[in-house]
Design a protein around this motif. Structure first.
Motif, mmCIF file in Angstrom:
data_model
loop_
_atom_site.group_PDB
_atom_site.id
_atom_site.type_symbol
_atom_site.label_atom_id
_atom_site.label_comp_id
_atom_site.label_asym_id
_atom_site.label_seq_id
_atom_site.Cartn_x
_atom_site.Cartn_y
_atom_site.Cartn_z
ATOM 1 N N ARG A 40 0.811 -1.219 0.000
ATOM 2 C CA ARG A 40 0.000 0.000 0.000
ATOM 3 C C ARG A 40 0.847 1.273 0.000
ATOM 4 O O ARG A 40 0.500 2.251 -0.637
ATOM 5 N N GLU A 41 1.940 1.264 0.683
ATOM 6 C CA GLU A 41 2.809 2.443 0.783
ATOM 7 C C GLU A 41 3.972 2.412 -0.203
ATOM 8 O O GLU A 41 4.837 3.274 -0.160
ATOM 9 N N SER A 42 3.994 1.454 -1.104
ATOM 10 C CA SER A 42 5.110 1.294 -2.027
ATOM 11 C C SER A 42 5.092 2.373 -3.112
ATOM 12 O O SER A 42 4.074 2.624 -3.745
ATOM 13 N N ALA A 43 6.234 2.983 -3.340
ATOM 14 C CA ALA A 43 6.355 3.999 -4.397
ATOM 15 C C ALA A 43 6.202 3.362 -5.775
ATOM 16 O O ALA A 43 5.629 3.965 -6.686
ATOM 17 N N LEU A 44 6.686 2.137 -5.928
ATOM 18 C CA LEU A 44 6.562 1.441 -7.206
ATOM 19 C C LEU A 44 5.098 1.178 -7.557
ATOM 20 O O LEU A 44 4.666 1.425 -8.686
ATOM 21 N N VAL A 45 4.330 0.711 -6.593
ATOM 22 C CA VAL A 45 2.916 0.442 -6.834
ATOM 23 C C VAL A 45 2.173 1.744 -7.151
ATOM 24 O O VAL A 45 1.307 1.774 -8.026
ATOM 25 N N ALA A 46 2.504 2.823 -6.462
ATOM 26 C CA ALA A 46 1.877 4.119 -6.747
ATOM 27 C C ALA A 46 2.197 4.574 -8.166
ATOM 28 O O ALA A 46 1.320 5.053 -8.892
ATOM 29 N N TRP A 47 3.458 4.418 -8.569
ATOM 30 C CA TRP A 47 3.847 4.810 -9.930
ATOM 31 C C TRP A 47 3.146 3.951 -10.968
ATOM 32 O O TRP A 47 2.689 4.452 -12.000
ATOM 33 N N LEU A 48 3.055 2.629 -10.721
ATOM 34 C CA LEU A 48 2.362 1.741 -11.650
ATOM 35 C C LEU A 48 0.888 2.116 -11.779
ATOM 36 O O LEU A 48 0.316 2.026 -12.859
ATOM 37 N N GLY A 49 0.280 2.544 -10.687
ATOM 38 C CA GLY A 49 -1.117 2.974 -10.727
ATOM 39 C C GLY A 49 -1.324 4.195 -11.605
ATOM 40 O O GLY A 49 -2.394 4.384 -12.192
ATOM 41 N N ILE A 50 -0.296 5.015 -11.727
ATOM 42 C CA ILE A 50 -0.383 6.207 -12.577
ATOM 43 C C ILE A 50 -0.019 5.874 -14.023
ATOM 44 O O ILE A 50 -0.690 6.301 -14.966
ATOM 45 N N ALA A 51 1.032 5.088 -14.217
ATOM 46 C CA ALA A 51 1.563 4.856 -15.559
ATOM 47 C C ALA A 51 0.867 3.743 -16.333
ATOM 48 O O ALA A 51 0.778 3.810 -17.555
ATOM 49 N N MET A 52 0.363 2.734 -15.658
ATOM 50 C CA MET A 52 -0.180 1.564 -16.347
ATOM 51 C C MET A 52 -1.390 1.862 -17.232
ATOM 52 O O MET A 52 -1.448 1.355 -18.356
#
Length: 114
Positions: A40-52
């Motif tokens: 939930r707090e992962s920067a990678l997951v946040a970025w994937l949520g924006i870029a995917m």
């Protein structure tokens, strides 16, 4: 007692196999939700949520346009649908509405017009 199974197929083994397959399916579907608290707090997951979403849509559009010469309606139906989708998205800024509208337009053009 006849279970309706073909000759040589045991009901007990069939139920055990189906139970195992069902359990594995349930666990695989639950795994992302169980693991989400760790990411939930992962920067990678946040970025994937924006870029995917943009990346996936780009791949889908390119695939449709490249393969449209082989499909009914050809490049004309694909280009009209892409332009209609882009126009609606620029106007309404709703990815869901744009994708649904573009898909409907493409399907209508392919099946009814061309």
């Amino acid at each position: 007692m006849s279970s309706g199974l073909p000759a040589g197929v045991d009901l007990t083994n069939t139920l055990l196999i189906l139970g195992g397959v069902g359990l594995v399916t349930l666990l695989l579907r639950a795994l992302p939700f169980a693991a989400m608290r760790y990411f939930r707090e992962s920067a990678l997951v946040a970025w994937l949520g924006i870029a995917m979403p943009a990346g996936v849509m780009t791949v889908l559009v390119m695939y449709t346009l490249v393969n449209s010469t082989e499909n009914p309606g050809g490049i004309g139906a694909a280009l009209i649908a892409v332009v209609a989708t882009a126009a609606l998205h620029l106007w309404r800024r709703s990815a869901t509405m744009s994708i649904l509208f573009g898909t409907v337009i493409y399907m209508l053009l392919v099946n009814l017009v061309f």
